[in-house]
Design a protein around this motif. Structure first.
Motif, PDB file in Angstrom:
ATOM      1  N   ALA A 378       0.828  -1.207   0.000  1.00  0.00           N
ATOM      2  CA  ALA A 378       0.000   0.000   0.000  1.00  0.00           C
ATOM      3  C   ALA A 378       0.861   1.256   0.000  1.00  0.00           C
ATOM      4  O   ALA A 378       0.557   2.236  -0.688  1.00  0.00           O
ATOM      5  N   GLN A 379       1.952   1.240   0.782  1.00  0.00           N
ATOM      6  CA  GLN A 379       2.841   2.400   0.811  1.00  0.00           C
ATOM      7  C   GLN A 379       3.509   2.619  -0.545  1.00  0.00           C
ATOM      8  O   GLN A 379       3.608   3.742  -1.022  1.00  0.00           O
ATOM      9  N   PHE A 380       3.966   1.519  -1.156  1.00  0.00           N
ATOM     10  CA  PHE A 380       4.601   1.649  -2.473  1.00  0.00           C
ATOM     11  C   PHE A 380       3.605   2.190  -3.500  1.00  0.00           C
ATOM     12  O   PHE A 380       3.937   3.064  -4.308  1.00  0.00           O
ATOM     13  N   GLU A 381       2.384   1.670  -3.460  1.00  0.00           N
ATOM     14  CA  GLU A 381       1.364   2.157  -4.398  1.00  0.00           C
ATOM     15  C   GLU A 381       1.100   3.646  -4.201  1.00  0.00           C
ATOM     16  O   GLU A 381       0.969   4.403  -5.168  1.00  0.00           O
ATOM     17  N   GLU A 382       1.029   4.079  -2.955  1.00  0.00           N
ATOM     18  CA  GLU A 382       0.782   5.491  -2.662  1.00  0.00           C
ATOM     19  C   GLU A 382       1.955   6.367  -3.094  1.00  0.00           C
ATOM     20  O   GLU A 382       1.767   7.471  -3.607  1.00  0.00           O
ATOM     21  N   MET A 383       3.173   5.867  -2.945  1.00  0.00           N
ATOM     22  CA  MET A 383       4.361   6.664  -3.253  1.00  0.00           C
ATOM     23  C   MET A 383       4.648   6.726  -4.746  1.00  0.00           C
ATOM     24  O   MET A 383       5.421   7.581  -5.204  1.00  0.00           O
ATOM     25  N   THR A 384       4.039   5.845  -5.542  1.00  0.00           N
ATOM     26  CA  THR A 384       4.253   5.855  -6.996  1.00  0.00           C
ATOM     27  C   THR A 384       3.004   6.278  -7.772  1.00  0.00           C
ATOM     28  O   THR A 384       3.028   6.307  -8.995  1.00  0.00           O
ATOM     29  N   LYS A 385       1.938   6.605  -7.057  1.00  0.00           N
ATOM     30  CA  LYS A 385       0.688   6.981  -7.725  1.00  0.00           C
ATOM     31  C   LYS A 385       0.880   8.313  -8.469  1.00  0.00           C
ATOM     32  O   LYS A 385       1.410   9.269  -7.910  1.00  0.00           O
ATOM     33  N   PRO A 386       0.455   8.409  -9.752  1.00  0.00           N
ATOM     34  CA  PRO A 386       0.567   9.678 -10.480  1.00  0.00           C
ATOM     35  C   PRO A 386      -0.226  10.780  -9.779  1.00  0.00           C
ATOM     36  O   PRO A 386      -1.237  10.518  -9.117  1.00  0.00           O
ATOM     37  N   LEU A 387       0.215  12.008  -9.933  1.00  0.00           N
ATOM     38  CA  LEU A 387      -0.470  13.123  -9.275  1.00  0.00           C
ATOM     39  C   LEU A 387      -1.917  13.240  -9.742  1.00  0.00           C
ATOM     40  O   LEU A 387      -2.788  13.674  -8.987  1.00  0.00           O
ATOM     41  N   THR A 388      -2.165  12.847 -10.996  1.00  0.00           N
ATOM     42  CA  THR A 388      -3.524  12.976 -11.528  1.00  0.00           C
ATOM     43  C   THR A 388      -4.498  12.015 -10.861  1.00  0.00           C
ATOM     44  O   THR A 388      -5.713  12.166 -11.004  1.00  0.00           O
ATOM     45  N   GLU A 389      -3.978  11.000 -10.170  1.00  0.00           N
ATOM     46  CA  GLU A 389      -4.855  10.020  -9.517  1.00  0.00           C
ATOM     47  C   GLU A 389      -5.026  10.303  -8.030  1.00  0.00           C
ATOM     48  O   GLU A 389      -5.736   9.571  -7.343  1.00  0.00           O
ATOM     49  N   ILE A 390      -4.371  11.329  -7.527  1.00  0.00           N
ATOM     50  CA  ILE A 390      -4.518  11.685  -6.121  1.00  0.00           C
ATOM     51  C   ILE A 390      -5.740  12.582  -5.973  1.00  0.00           C
ATOM     52  O   ILE A 390      -5.832  13.637  -6.604  1.00  0.00           O
ATOM     53  N   THR A 391      -6.685  12.164  -5.168  1.00  0.00           N
ATOM     54  CA  THR A 391      -7.925  12.928  -4.998  1.00  0.00           C
ATOM     55  C   THR A 391      -8.047  13.550  -3.614  1.00  0.00           C
ATOM     56  O   THR A 391      -8.715  14.568  -3.445  1.00  0.00           O
ATOM     57  N   GLU A 392      -7.433  12.926  -2.623  1.00  0.00           N
ATOM     58  CA  GLU A 392      -7.562  13.419  -1.248  1.00  0.00           C
ATOM     59  C   GLU A 392      -6.222  13.952  -0.766  1.00  0.00           C
ATOM     60  O   GLU A 392      -5.425  13.246  -0.154  1.00  0.00           O
ATOM     61  N   TYR A 393      -5.937  15.196  -1.085  1.00  0.00           N
ATOM     62  CA  TYR A 393      -4.661  15.787  -0.665  1.00  0.00           C
ATOM     63  C   TYR A 393      -4.622  16.002   0.843  1.00  0.00           C
ATOM     64  O   TYR A 393      -3.590  15.859   1.482  1.00  0.00           O
ATOM     65  N   LEU A 394      -5.765  16.369   1.400  1.00  0.00           N
ATOM     66  CA  LEU A 394      -5.784  16.655   2.830  1.00  0.00           C
ATOM     67  C   LEU A 394      -5.623  15.408   3.670  1.00  0.00           C
ATOM     68  O   LEU A 394      -5.466  15.476   4.876  1.00  0.00           O
ATOM     69  N   GLY A 395      -5.679  14.251   3.050  1.00  0.00           N
ATOM     70  CA  GLY A 395      -5.476  13.012   3.785  1.00  0.00           C
ATOM     71  C   GLY A 395      -4.018  12.762   4.083  1.00  0.00           C
ATOM     72  O   GLY A 395      -3.678  11.882   4.860  1.00  0.00           O
ATOM     73  N   HIS A 396      -3.119  13.530   3.430  1.00  0.00           N
ATOM     74  CA  HIS A 396      -1.698  13.363   3.679  1.00  0.00           C
ATOM     75  C   HIS A 396      -1.269  14.261   4.831  1.00  0.00           C
ATOM     76  O   HIS A 396      -1.743  15.384   4.968  1.00  0.00           O
ATOM     77  N   THR A 397      -0.376  13.753   5.623  1.00  0.00           N
ATOM     78  CA  THR A 397       0.133  14.533   6.749  1.00  0.00           C
ATOM     79  C   THR A 397       1.550  14.989   6.452  1.00  0.00           C
ATOM     80  O   THR A 397       2.231  14.442   5.584  1.00  0.00           O
ATOM     81  N   GLY A 398       2.010  15.964   7.190  1.00  0.00           N
ATOM     82  CA  GLY A 398       3.355  16.458   6.991  1.00  0.00           C
ATOM     83  C   GLY A 398       3.368  17.677   6.103  1.00  0.00           C
ATOM     84  O   GLY A 398       2.354  18.101   5.569  1.00  0.00           O
ATOM     85  N   SER A 399       4.562  18.244   5.966  1.00  0.00           N
ATOM     86  CA  SER A 399       4.701  19.476   5.206  1.00  0.00           C
ATOM     87  C   SER A 399       5.252  19.250   3.810  1.00  0.00           C
ATOM     88  O   SER A 399       5.489  20.202   3.076  1.00  0.00           O
ATOM     89  N   GLU A 400       5.492  17.990   3.417  1.00  0.00           N
ATOM     90  CA  GLU A 400       5.973  17.698   2.066  1.00  0.00           C
ATOM     91  C   GLU A 400       5.475  16.312   1.661  1.00  0.00           C
ATOM     92  O   GLU A 400       5.137  15.481   2.493  1.00  0.00           O
ATOM     93  N   MET A 401       5.456  16.095   0.348  1.00  0.00           N
ATOM     94  CA  MET A 401       5.042  14.796  -0.169  1.00  0.00           C
ATOM     95  C   MET A 401       6.240  14.109  -0.793  1.00  0.00           C
ATOM     96  O   MET A 401       7.051  14.757  -1.468  1.00  0.00           O
ATOM     97  N   ALA A 402       6.351  12.813  -0.583  1.00  0.00           N
ATOM     98  CA  ALA A 402       7.456  12.049  -1.167  1.00  0.00           C
ATOM     99  C   ALA A 402       7.281  11.993  -2.682  1.00  0.00           C
ATOM    100  O   ALA A 402       6.313  11.424  -3.176  1.00  0.00           O
ATOM    101  N   MET A 403       8.214  12.589  -3.422  1.00  0.00           N
ATOM    102  CA  MET A 403       8.095  12.686  -4.879  1.00  0.00           C
ATOM    103  C   MET A 403       9.098  11.819  -5.621  1.00  0.00           C
ATOM    104  O   MET A 403       8.991  11.649  -6.831  1.00  0.00           O
ATOM    105  N   ALA A 404      10.095  11.249  -4.928  1.00  0.00           N
ATOM    106  CA  ALA A 404      11.169  10.540  -5.619  1.00  0.00           C
ATOM    107  C   ALA A 404      10.652   9.317  -6.376  1.00  0.00           C
ATOM    108  O   ALA A 404      10.853   9.194  -7.588  1.00  0.00           O
ATOM    109  N   LEU A 405       9.995   8.406  -5.678  1.00  0.00           N
ATOM    110  CA  LEU A 405       9.483   7.203  -6.354  1.00  0.00           C
ATOM    111  C   LEU A 405       8.388   7.547  -7.355  1.00  0.00           C
ATOM    112  O   LEU A 405       8.231   6.877  -8.380  1.00  0.00           O
ATOM    113  N   ARG A 406       7.625   8.589  -7.062  1.00  0.00           N
ATOM    114  CA  ARG A 406       6.567   9.020  -7.982  1.00  0.00           C
ATOM    115  C   ARG A 406       7.202   9.491  -9.303  1.00  0.00           C
ATOM    116  O   ARG A 406       6.726   9.167 -10.394  1.00  0.00           O
TER     117      ARG A 406
END
Length: 444
Positions: A378-406
């Motif tokens: 699940a973590q790998f899927e979330e970290m590689t999901k294209p930005l266009t498929e992310i619908t719930e931005y507020l569900g993420h915590t922290g001040s940055e999003m992991a973009m490397a694997l994406r």
């Protein structure tokens, strides 16, 4: 699609193109031939009036004409798509031969060539050439058959020398003109089909451009949503801790100034990473548009990865081999840099990475094994999901999003490969597949 025409047959030189053309016109031609014959056959039968007033004993000629009419009209049932609709050209040819040779039989048995019955064959030539829709070879064969039947019909006529010559020459000239007309008509129809193919190709290109524009718009909206969400938190931190820092610096007890300044630095760093990560991710669009794949050996890719990997991480190289893949250099550099960034930031606890080559489902692949924090599926899927498929931005915590694997996943996808992950007992296994380069390109 090859749109060249055969000069002899007036068809497309390519069987595939000709088959596509026949499929395109078949139904319309079937309906057209059926409509024309429904109205033309009764007119043919109406020439009974000519038989009555021109022939001394018209009964047999009338019977022949009516018999031909009845037979041909009954054949119209076969034009239904469920019976022989795709063979409508052959049915049309048979009907044309029946009515024409019925006229030739009447000429042979019951006329003396003074009745100008050959005019009916002239009308038949014009009818076949310009009203019925058949291929050039079928049309030409039908028209020539009219003429050959007429020549046979008058060959045994006694004392018909001058009239026979005049009628033969007249009918022969019409056969020639109509044959040329049928040839040109078939070529013109295929010229029109060429225009249809061009329009369809242009429409397909426009559809592709529209899809790309829509995807680009979706990516920009996704980037904006992500930027708004993950930029707000660092900005709030910078603003809040700046106020605290000012208050600490002007108070009598400024001991917390250093700690607050560190918070500001961290928030600034998070903001910089978020912006830079988004920029790298969206520059892949430009790289995709300008991609120029080149044959590259897996051993070269392994060497580039080793050079980029931080020195604190031990690198072990397994069996790589001499296989070659087809990749764009710019996209490959971005993918490797993103993977290294993953080990610098998101998997900073990794101390060792082992790299080897393998084949996965027939495709060449690089296999990475590390001892970093184990990622779940699940973590790998979330970290590689294209930005266009992310619908719930507020569900993420922290001040940055992991973009490397994406970024890595998108770059590999554009290259034409894929990335897979499997958790191990003491780390992670990443498999990156690439499109294989042809042997001749590698040699070049």
């Amino acid at each position: 699609m090859d749109t060249r025409l055969s000069r002899l047959k007036a068809t497309f030189a390519s069987p595939e193109t000709e088959a596509a053309y026949q499929a395109f016109i078949s139904e319309d031609d079937r309906k057209s031939n059926l409509r024309v014959l429904i109205f033309a056959l009764p007119i043919y039968a109406a020439y009974i009036v000519l038989d009555v007033f021109s022939l001394e004993q018209p009964q047999t000629a009338i019977a022949i004409r009516l018999g031909a009419f009845a037979l041909c009209y009954s054949l119209l049932v076969c034009f239904r798509p469920t019976i022989a609709g795709r063979q409508h050209e052959w049915l049309t040819l048979v009907i044309a031969l029946i009515v024409a040779h019925a006229v030739n039989i009447i000429i042979y048995r019951y006329t003396d060539l003074q009745d100008a019955y050959y005019v009916g064959l002239v009308q038949g030539c014009v009818f076949v050439c310009f009203l019925l829709r058949m291929s050039f070879l079928k049309s030409a064969a039908t028209i020539v058959s009219f003429f050959a039947g007429f020549v046979l019909a008058i060959s045994g006529k006694a004392g018909a020398g001058e009239a026979a010559s005049i009628q033969t020459v007249t009918l022969g000239s019409m056969v020639g003109v109509c044959t040329i007309g049928a040839y040109l008509l078939q070529r013109f129809r295929r010229f029109d089909f060429q225009k249809v193919l061009i329009i369809e190709e242009q429409n397909a290109q426009l559809s592709t451009l529209l899809e790309r524009a829509e995807e680009d718009n979706e990516r920009k909206i996704a980037a904006l949503n992500l930027l708004v969400h993950f930029v707000k938190t660092p900005l709030h931190q910078i603003s809040g801790f700046s106020d605290i820092l000012v208050q600490s610096a002007t108070s009598e007890n400024p001991d917390g100034a250093s700690e607050n300044a560190q918070y500001i630095k961290q928030a600034t760093s998070n903001l910089t990473k978020s912006v830079n990560g988004l920029l790298v991710y969206h520059r892949l669009d430009e790289a995709e548009a300008n991609a120029a794949p080149e044959p590259t050996r897996l051993s070269v890719i392994a060497g580039d990865f080793e050079e980029l990997l931080p020195e604190k991480i031990a690198f072990k190289k397994g069996k790589i081999g001499d296989a070659a893949v087809l990749v764009d250099p710019a996209l490959l550099r971005t993918a490797l840099a993103a993977f290294v960034e993953h080990y610098k930031e998101e998997a900073g606890d990794a101390s060792e990475v082992t790299l080897s080559a393998d084949r996965v489902d027939g495709a060449p692949a690089l296999v990475f094994r590390d001892d970093a924090r184990i990622l779940s599926a699940a973590q790998f899927e979330e970290m590689t999901k294209p930005l266009t498929e992310i619908t719930e931005y507020l569900g993420h915590t922290g001040s940055e999003m992991a973009m490397a694997l994406r970024t890595l996943a998108r770059a590999v996808s554009i290259i034409g490969g894929s990335i897979d992950h499997a958790p191990l007992a003491d780390g992670n296994r990443f498999v990156i597949t690439f499109p294989e380069a042809q042997a001749r390109k590698v040699a070049a």
